[in-house]
Design a protein around this motif. Structure first.
Motif, PDB file in Angstrom:
ATOM      1  N   UNK A   1     -46.934 -80.557  11.664  1.00 26.57           N
ATOM      2  CA  UNK A   1     -45.831 -80.139  12.786  1.00 26.57           C
ATOM      3  C   UNK A   1     -45.366 -78.329  12.034  1.00 26.57           C
ATOM      4  N   UNK A   2     -46.490 -78.515  10.561  1.00 29.93           N
ATOM      5  CA  UNK A   2     -46.125 -77.058  10.198  1.00 29.93           C
ATOM      6  C   UNK A   2     -45.723 -76.493  11.283  1.00 29.93           C
ATOM      7  N   UNK A   3     -44.795 -75.339  10.865  1.00 31.92           N
ATOM      8  CA  UNK A   3     -44.413 -73.308  11.972  1.00 31.92           C
ATOM      9  C   UNK A   3     -46.284 -73.228  11.765  1.00 31.92           C
ATOM     10  N   UNK A   4     -46.048 -72.416  13.248  1.00 34.32           N
ATOM     11  CA  UNK A   4     -47.504 -71.703  13.222  1.00 34.32           C
ATOM     12  C   UNK A   4     -47.110 -70.026  13.131  1.00 34.32           C
ATOM     13  N   UNK A   5     -46.230 -69.636  13.907  1.00 41.43           N
ATOM     14  CA  UNK A   5     -46.140 -68.307  14.107  1.00 41.43           C
ATOM     15  C   UNK A   5     -45.265 -68.010  12.640  1.00 41.43           C
ATOM     16  N   UNK A   6     -45.938 -66.854  12.333  1.00 39.84           N
ATOM     17  CA  UNK A   6     -45.206 -65.588  10.967  1.00 39.84           C
ATOM     18  C   UNK A   6     -43.777 -65.976  11.521  1.00 39.84           C
ATOM     19  N   UNK A   7     -43.511 -65.510  10.370  1.00 36.58           N
ATOM     20  CA  UNK A   7     -41.613 -65.115  10.839  1.00 36.58           C
ATOM     21  C   UNK A   7     -40.796 -63.822  11.420  1.00 36.58           C
ATOM     22  N   UNK A   8     -40.971 -64.212  12.171  1.00 35.73           N
ATOM     23  CA  UNK A   8     -40.172 -62.643  13.022  1.00 35.73           C
ATOM     24  C   UNK A   8     -38.311 -62.084  13.324  1.00 35.73           C
ATOM     25  N   UNK A   9     -38.453 -62.718  11.807  1.00 35.14           N
ATOM     26  CA  UNK A   9     -36.930 -62.287  11.312  1.00 35.14           C
ATOM     27  C   UNK A   9     -36.610 -61.295  10.497  1.00 35.14           C
ATOM     28  N   UNK A  10     -37.458 -60.379  10.389  1.00 32.18           N
ATOM     29  CA  UNK A  10     -38.221 -60.063   8.841  1.00 32.18           C
ATOM     30  C   UNK A  10     -39.344 -58.513   9.620  1.00 32.18           C
ATOM     31  N   UNK A  11     -38.398 -57.677   9.706  1.00 36.84           N
ATOM     32  CA  UNK A  11     -39.642 -56.535   9.689  1.00 36.84           C
ATOM     33  C   UNK A  11     -39.665 -55.193   8.687  1.00 36.84           C
ATOM     34  N   UNK A  12     -40.215 -54.328   8.372  1.00 35.05           N
ATOM     35  CA  UNK A  12     -40.298 -53.130   7.399  1.00 35.05           C
ATOM     36  C   UNK A  12     -40.077 -51.753   8.510  1.00 35.05           C
ATOM     37  N   UNK A  13     -38.869 -51.088   8.317  1.00 34.83           N
ATOM     38  CA  UNK A  13     -38.312 -50.102   8.947  1.00 34.83           C
ATOM     39  C   UNK A  13     -38.376 -48.354   7.715  1.00 34.83           C
ATOM     40  N   UNK A  14     -38.894 -47.525   8.959  1.00 33.27           N
ATOM     41  CA  UNK A  14     -38.821 -46.238   7.878  1.00 33.27           C
ATOM     42  C   UNK A  14     -37.243 -45.540   7.288  1.00 33.27           C
ATOM     43  N   UNK A  15     -36.399 -45.375   6.843  1.00 33.21           N
ATOM     44  CA  UNK A  15     -35.625 -44.921   6.978  1.00 33.21           C
ATOM     45  C   UNK A  15     -35.429 -43.504   5.973  1.00 33.21           C
ATOM     46  N   UNK A  16     -34.284 -42.816   6.579  1.00 32.86           N
ATOM     47  CA  UNK A  16     -34.455 -41.637   5.955  1.00 32.86           C
ATOM     48  C   UNK A  16     -33.169 -41.921   4.933  1.00 32.86           C
ATOM     49  N   UNK A  17     -33.499 -41.258   3.620  1.00 33.30           N
ATOM     50  CA  UNK A  17     -32.611 -42.042   2.649  1.00 33.30           C
ATOM     51  C   UNK A  17     -31.226 -41.628   2.692  1.00 33.30           C
ATOM     52  N   UNK A  18     -30.846 -40.330   3.084  1.00 31.65           N
ATOM     53  CA  UNK A  18     -30.419 -38.958   3.259  1.00 31.65           C
ATOM     54  C   UNK A  18     -29.286 -39.834   3.911  1.00 31.65           C
ATOM     55  N   UNK A  19     -29.583 -39.906   5.343  1.00 29.70           N
ATOM     56  CA  UNK A  19     -29.101 -40.027   6.269  1.00 29.70           C
ATOM     57  C   UNK A  19     -28.244 -42.020   6.699  1.00 29.70           C
ATOM     58  N   UNK A  20     -29.740 -42.738   5.969  1.00 26.23           N
ATOM     59  CA  UNK A  20     -29.668 -43.648   6.695  1.00 26.23           C
ATOM     60  C   UNK A  20     -29.350 -44.234   7.823  1.00 26.23           C
TER      61      UNK A  20
END
Length: 809
Positions: free
Chosen positions: A640-659
């Motif tokens: 009964x372990x969860x099979x799908x990976x986490x969908x609550x986190x994702x990585x995004x490229x951000x402009x460090x100057x404007x955010x």
């Protein structure tokens, strides 16, 4: 009065005695032979003995006198010291073995002595006659004396000398409410009658003649003088030698002060009720109580209640169970039994009180059992309102906050109310109440519809004994056991054997998972901090509870060997000044646990069966995904372990100057890859209000204009997962239909609102030219993994996101 008149009175008395003597000699024998039997009912022991209650080591807790205020304990003749038997015969009836109930020679001797006035009036009653007087007390008249003589002869005809002597020694009065040699020997000398010395036996043998006048606790000199007379009589009859008499005379006699033990009063009262219910008629009731531990627990309760007076706490109750047997080792019903002001005689261990959050482990256990939840499952800790019977019910957490998506482990360890209500909603209130009753919580006899979802928060009433036993079932791996207070099975042979283990009510796996959560210190830090009264130098599972308006607070917990339940409050149900279970009951629970294991730590909990260990995302409870910033070890039922990976986190490229978003065409030295959170729609309001890290959807204005190839792209819509260039692994040992990833898109809320898009139109994901079914907010679709390189765009109306490319290998 002249000497002559005195002599005439004695002569008259003697004449009466002689008349009795002649009558007896002439006709009694014929009467006895012709008459009926001795009434056997007179020798019944029903209600004669007092009832003694001892702890598991045999130490007396209390003695309850018989209905006639006797303290008596029956012993066989063989269990008496031979000195005592010989001393009694010498003192009361030296020809005991030679007469047939009456002593004719003694009657003649007494008549003659009374006639001539030598030494005052003398009696001639045999031990048999005295026994008749004891079992059939009546006013002293000539007719009663004659009747007693007849009964004595009938008794001698039916019973052996040994039986008569045993009856007498067990029924004779020895002063201070003591009847029988066993009660007297234990009270005056602190030993059973079999261990009496000659000097001690002679002193006891002299008491029945005048129990009050020879009382060794009040008139010790008189008692010793009487003892010396009996030692002389024993020597004269050849029962002892001159040397024996000399040694016994010189023997120091240590008379013990009379004690009336009154230990564990609530427990003994309950055992007496239990003995009556089980049909236990034994006068010696061996209980399960550990007297030493009881003393320690009583002191802990007194000390802690005294320290908590500022919270209006006036009482507490504690129950300690041995898990293997269900034996009650300690039972404290109040802080001070003698307190009238605080109603100390109320038994808090069996009083019905609201249990607060202490029932929560059982709803999760039932959900585990049914496959509805696992420790990794998410429950929404969000504002919710229920309406039933025209009444609105809106559960609140103790801290009045909402915690968003919480894993079951977090929800139970931190005692969050709203997730618990959602859990009982899933399993059903009737099933939950039925499960509690199977654990022995019989007091919770409320109607499911009436108590509603609030049942899991303690809207009914239970007793501390029942609740502690229910937790002991968790400690026993899901096997319920009856609470046992009477130790010896022979007290009630068949009915006692029928008690004890009641069978499995929960799988070992489900019980082990609850134990694992309740003993997880790190899981409860959010509510209880880094250190609290729940933390011990060894592993223990524990749960607190607080009833409505702070009227009751509880702590119940267990090791593999023992379960300890604590209630703290006021018997007038006054609010406790804001004291919760961690403030009131937990310190007592902790100190009792430490007392239990002062010498050695408890045995470890057994390794659970049917459980697998996985790494999950702390936020989503799903398997750790590539963007998850951390991981936790979780235990779930196998399969009964969860099979799908986490969908609550994702990585995004951000402009460090404007955010803002840094699209692929503007990822230069100012672009940074950051991790953000993404939530299902029901959590969005909470996430924004809580300030959770949610990725922006608008591109940075510092990015160069889009190329001709991307002229259709618009910064108002963007794919937030997966990211451009992401890589995913195809797992050959995992079923294909269990391998998928979420596709997520974001729409700039300001632009969307102005364009009347938000909430009205759906997003379509196009993967490798194939359009997936449209999805509404939060614009998330599921795509089954396939090996190779894939391109995805998101489209809403005429607007299309920049394309992203990812690989599956």
């Amino acid at each position: 009065m002249t000497r002559r008149r005195k002599w005439l009175r004695r002569a008259a008395w003697s004449a009466g005695g002689v008349a009795v003597f002649v009558a007896l000699v002439a006709g009694v024998t014929a009467i006895v032979v012709a008459a009926g039997d001795f009434p056997s009912a007179l020798l019944s022991r029903d209600g004669f003995e007092s009832q003694r209650f001892t702890d598991r080591r045999g130490v007396l807790l209390r003695e309850s006198p018989s209905s006639e205020a006797r303290r008596a304990h029956w012993v066989a003749l063989a269990d008496n010291s031979p000195h005592l038997v010989r001393a009694t015969i010498a003192a009361e009836d030296r020809r005991f073995y030679n007469h047939f109930g009456i002593d004719v020679a003694a009657i003649a001797r007494a008549a003659l002595a009374n006639l001539v006035g030598s030494g005052g009036r003398q009696g001639a009653s045999t031990i048999t006659q005295q026994l008749v007087k004891l079992v059939r007390p009546r006013p002293r008249t000539l007719s009663t004396k004659l009747d007693e003589a007849i009964l004595a002869m009938r008794l001698e005809r039916q019973a052996s000398k040994a039986r008569i002597l045993e009856e007498y020694l067990n029924r004779a009065p020895y002063g201070n409410q003591l009847y029988g040699v066993d009660a007297a020997a234990r009270a005056y000398f602190g030993k059973p009658p079999a261990l009496l010395s000659l000097g001690e036996a002679a002193l006891l043998a002299g008491l029945p003649r005048a129990p009050s006048g020879y009382s060794p606790t009040r008139f010790k000199e008189r008692a010793i003088a009487r003892q010396q007379t009996i030692l002389r009589l024993m020597e004269e009859t050849g029962a002892i030698t001159s040397a024996d008499r000399t040694a016994a005379t010189a023997e120091p006699l240590a008379i013990a002060p009379l004690e009336r033990p009154f230990h564990a009063p609530h427990f003994v009262a309950r055992v007496a009720d239990e003995a009556l219910r089980l049909g236990v008629k034994n006068t010696l009731v061996a209980t399960t109580l550990d007297g030493r531990l009881q003393g320690e627990v009583e002191e802990i309760v007194r000390r802690t209640v005294r320290d908590l007076r500022g919270y209006s706490i006036t009482n507490a109750a504690v129950v300690v169970l041995e898990n293997a047997t269900g034996d009650v080792l300690s039972y404290v019903g109040s802080a001070d039994f003698k307190s009238v002001v605080n109603k100390g005689q109320v038994d808090g261990a069996r009083a019905r009180r609201q249990p607060g959050s202490t029932l929560k482990p059982f709803v999760y256990a039932l959900a585990f059992e049914r496959g509805t939840l696992t420790p990794a499952s998410l429950l929404a800790d969000l504002e919710v309102r229920y309406v039933a019977g025209g009444q609105e019910y809106a559960p609140q957490n103790f801290d009045t906050k909402f915690h968003g998506p919480v894993r079951v482990r977090e929800a139970l360890a931190n005692s969050y109310n709203i997730p618990a209500v959602r859990a009982v909603e899933r399993v059903g209130v009737p099933a939950f109440l039925s499960f509690l009753r199977s654990l022995g919580v019989a007091s919770l006899d409320v109607d499911a519809e009436k108590v509603g979802l609030g049942a899991v928060l303690g809207n009914g009433e239970v007793t501390l004994v029942e609740l502690t036993a229910a937790y002991a079932a968790l400690a026993r791996g899901g096997i319920a056991v009856d609470v046992r207070m009477i130790r010896e099975e022979e007290h009630a042979p068949q009915r006692h054997r029928d008690r004890g283990v009641r069978g499995r009510v929960l799988s070992e796996t489900s019980a082990a998972l609850i134990t694992n959560i309740l003993s997880d210190r790190s899981a409860r830090k959010a509510s209880f901090g880094e250190s609290s009264a729940l933390d011990l130098p060894f592993r223990a599972a524990v749960k607190t509870g607080t009833s409505t308006n702070f009227r009751d607070n509880w702590t119940v917990g267990y090791t593999a060997a023992h379960t300890v339940g604590v209630w703290v409050g006021d018997f007038d149900a006054r609010p406790l000044g804001g004291a919760s279970g961690i403030i009131g009951a937990a310190p007592i629970w902790r100190d009792v646990m430490l007392a239990l294991y002062a010498k050695e730590p408890p045995p470890p909990f057994a390794d659970p069966t049917g459980v697998e260990t996985i790494a999950v995302c702390p936020l989503s409870g799903a398997r750790v995904g590539p963007a998850c910033p951390g991981a936790l070890t979780e235990h779930v039922p196998k399969g009964r372990a969860p099979q799908a990976p986490c969908a609550f986190h994702h990585r995004v490229h951000i402009d460090s100057q404007s955010g803002l978003l840094a699209a692929s065409r503007c990822r230069g030295s100012n672009a940074a890859l950051r991790t953000f959170e993404s939530y299902p729609p029901e959590y969005l309001d909470w996430a924004y209000a809580a300030g959770r890290p949610i990725a922006p959807v608008r591109e940075s204005p510092t990015c160069p204009p889009p190329s001709a190839q991307s002229a259709t792209a618009d910064a108002d819509i963007a794919i937030t997962f997966p990211l451009d260039g992401d890589r995913f692994a195809w797992l050959p040992d995992l079923a294909p239909d269990a391998q998928s990833i979420p596709l997520r898109a974001r729409i700039d809320s300001t632009t969307a609102s102005s364009m009347r898009i938000a909430g009205h139109r759906a997003v379509e994901f196009i993967v490798d030219g194939r359009t997936l079914p449209p999805v509404g907010p939060p614009f998330t679709a599921t795509w089954p993994l396939a090996r190779g390189r894939h391109t995805v765009v998101a489209k809403i109306g005429a607007r299309t996101s920049p394309a992203i490319t990812f690989d599956v290998r």
